[in-house]
Scaffold this motif. Structure first.
Motif, PDB file in Angstrom:
ATOM      1  N   GLY A   1     -23.440   2.010 -60.707  1.00 56.36           N
ATOM      2  CA  GLY A   1     -24.851   2.021 -60.366  1.00 56.36           C
ATOM      3  C   GLY A   1     -25.048   2.206 -58.875  1.00 56.36           C
ATOM      4  O   GLY A   1     -24.205   1.791 -58.073  1.00 56.36           O
ATOM      5  N   VAL A   2     -26.136   2.856 -58.515  1.00 60.99           N
ATOM      6  CA  VAL A   2     -26.527   3.027 -57.115  1.00 60.99           C
ATOM      7  C   VAL A   2     -27.888   2.367 -56.939  1.00 60.99           C
ATOM      8  O   VAL A   2     -28.816   2.621 -57.715  1.00 60.99           O
ATOM      9  N   ALA A   3     -28.002   1.511 -55.946  1.00 61.26           N
ATOM     10  CA  ALA A   3     -29.253   0.791 -55.701  1.00 61.26           C
ATOM     11  C   ALA A   3     -29.796   1.154 -54.330  1.00 61.26           C
ATOM     12  O   ALA A   3     -29.089   1.032 -53.326  1.00 61.26           O
ATOM     13  N   GLY A   4     -31.033   1.609 -54.282  1.00 58.28           N
ATOM     14  CA  GLY A   4     -31.668   1.957 -53.019  1.00 58.28           C
ATOM     15  C   GLY A   4     -32.560   0.845 -52.525  1.00 58.28           C
ATOM     16  O   GLY A   4     -33.102   0.062 -53.316  1.00 58.28           O
TER      17      GLY A   4
ATOM     18  N   ALA B   1     -30.865   7.252 -52.680  1.00 62.22           N
ATOM     19  CA  ALA B   1     -30.119   6.574 -53.742  1.00 62.22           C
ATOM     20  C   ALA B   1     -30.254   7.312 -55.062  1.00 62.22           C
ATOM     21  O   ALA B   1     -29.283   7.451 -55.809  1.00 62.22           O
ATOM     22  N   ALA B   2     -31.452   7.797 -55.357  1.00 61.90           N
ATOM     23  CA  ALA B   2     -31.670   8.542 -56.604  1.00 61.90           C
ATOM     24  C   ALA B   2     -30.890   9.851 -56.596  1.00 61.90           C
ATOM     25  O   ALA B   2     -30.310  10.248 -57.619  1.00 61.90           O
TER      26      ALA B   2
ATOM     27  N   ALA C   1     -27.229   8.853 -57.185  1.00 63.52           N
ATOM     28  CA  ALA C   1     -27.014   8.413 -58.565  1.00 63.52           C
ATOM     29  C   ALA C   1     -26.974   9.605 -59.513  1.00 63.52           C
ATOM     30  O   ALA C   1     -26.149   9.656 -60.432  1.00 63.52           O
ATOM     31  N   GLU C   2     -27.832  10.583 -59.281  1.00 62.36           N
ATOM     32  CA  GLU C   2     -27.850  11.785 -60.115  1.00 62.36           C
ATOM     33  C   GLU C   2     -26.548  12.566 -59.950  1.00 62.36           C
ATOM     34  O   GLU C   2     -25.964  13.049 -60.929  1.00 62.36           O
TER      35      GLU C   2
ATOM     36  N   ASP D   1     -26.134   4.965 -63.147  1.00 63.21           N
ATOM     37  CA  ASP D   1     -27.434   4.292 -63.186  1.00 63.21           C
ATOM     38  C   ASP D   1     -28.039   4.171 -61.793  1.00 63.21           C
ATOM     39  O   ASP D   1     -27.324   4.144 -60.788  1.00 63.21           O
ATOM     40  N   PHE D   2     -29.353   4.069 -61.756  1.00 59.27           N
ATOM     41  CA  PHE D   2     -30.095   3.939 -60.509  1.00 59.27           C
ATOM     42  C   PHE D   2     -30.984   2.700 -60.554  1.00 59.27           C
ATOM     43  O   PHE D   2     -31.641   2.426 -61.556  1.00 59.27           O
ATOM     44  N   TYR D   3     -30.992   1.961 -59.463  1.00 61.41           N
ATOM     45  CA  TYR D   3     -31.869   0.805 -59.295  1.00 61.41           C
ATOM     46  C   TYR D   3     -32.513   0.898 -57.917  1.00 61.41           C
ATOM     47  O   TYR D   3     -32.080   1.678 -57.066  1.00 61.41           O
ATOM     48  N   TYR D   4     -33.543   0.104 -57.706  1.00 64.36           N
ATOM     49  CA  TYR D   4     -33.964  -0.098 -56.323  1.00 64.36           C
ATOM     50  C   TYR D   4     -34.341  -1.548 -56.114  1.00 64.36           C
ATOM     51  O   TYR D   4     -34.726  -2.250 -57.044  1.00 64.36           O
TER      52      TYR D   4
END
Length: 235
Positions: free
Chosen positions: A82-85, A94-95, A98-99, A104-107
């Protein structure tokens, strides 16, 4: 203005220099030691950075994506789940990452949302939101757009750690190189490597090569970096 769609090379140092050059070209970073900018804090500073402008252009997004993917700090992280911005300027980079990673993407909000599900970390499923440690065991990379003193990134890192994340590091687009940032990260309960696509020294080198910065200006900005909140007094 050069806004081509070509992909940059994947070498991290090369991409960092290209990102610095493009940021200067489009005004995402501006240097003005003789006529300083007033930051939101009220302090007078010789540099202004707005990475949202960098993320506007396809070229900028390609450089950010390549800069993260080519960085050794990301390669050493292993499988990232996961990548969290950081909200809000860290969300776009971050998006994008993640792409590119297919993960997965979070913020992470700066504070708990005062309505709805009252979450600080967005992107959790309904079931995950009911857990005390919704990210338990998940390898998460934190992404910030800009590192100054490191306060906002460290707060986001703490929120991810509290949620149980295995925090593999924090990557940012740009850093001013203040000494306080690594000190702030060193106070985290769990080590979190910090790295950037380009930093102030890289930026100054590129600006000097372009002829837009004299040696005197470079030394002025380096003095500012040593005492950023005292530098502008009396100006």
């Amino acid at each position: 203005m050069r806004c081509d769609h070509s992909e940059p090379e994947q070498n991290a140092e090369t991409v960092g220099r290209e990102a610095a050059a493009f940021a200067l070209e489009i005004g995402a970073v501006r240097l003005s030691p003789e006529d300083p900018f007033t930051w939101a804090s009220g302090y007078r500073m010789p540099i202004y950075n707005d990475n949202r402008l960098l993320m506007r252009y396809p070229r900028g997004r390609a450089l950010v994506r390549a800069g993260f993917l080519g960085h050794s700090g990301l390669g050493e992280a292993g499988d990232i789940q996961g990548v969290a911005g950081t909200a809000s300027a860290g969300i776009a980079p971050a998006a994008v990452l993640a792409e590119a990673l297919g993960t997965d993407f979070y913020y992470v909000r700066s504070s708990v949302k005062g309505h709805g599900l009252a979450r600080k970390i967005e992107g959790l499923s309904r079931e995950e939101g009911l857990l005390a440690k919704p990210l338990a065991g998940r390898r998460i990379l934190l992404v910030e757009d800009l590192i100054s003193t490191g306060g906002s990134a460290v707060a986001a890192a703490e929120a991810l750690l509290e949620a149980g994340a295995d925090l593999v590091g924090c990557g940012a687009i740009f850093s001013y190189g203040f000494d306080e940032a690594p000190r702030a990260f060193s106070r985290l309960a769990t080590p979190c490597p910090l790295w950037t696509i380009f930093d102030l020294e890289c930026l100054l080198g590129v600006a000097a090569e372009q002829g837009g910065l004299s040696q005197e200006d470079m030394e002025t900005i380096r003095r500012w970096r040593q005492d950023p909140f005292g530098w502008g007094e009396g100006r």
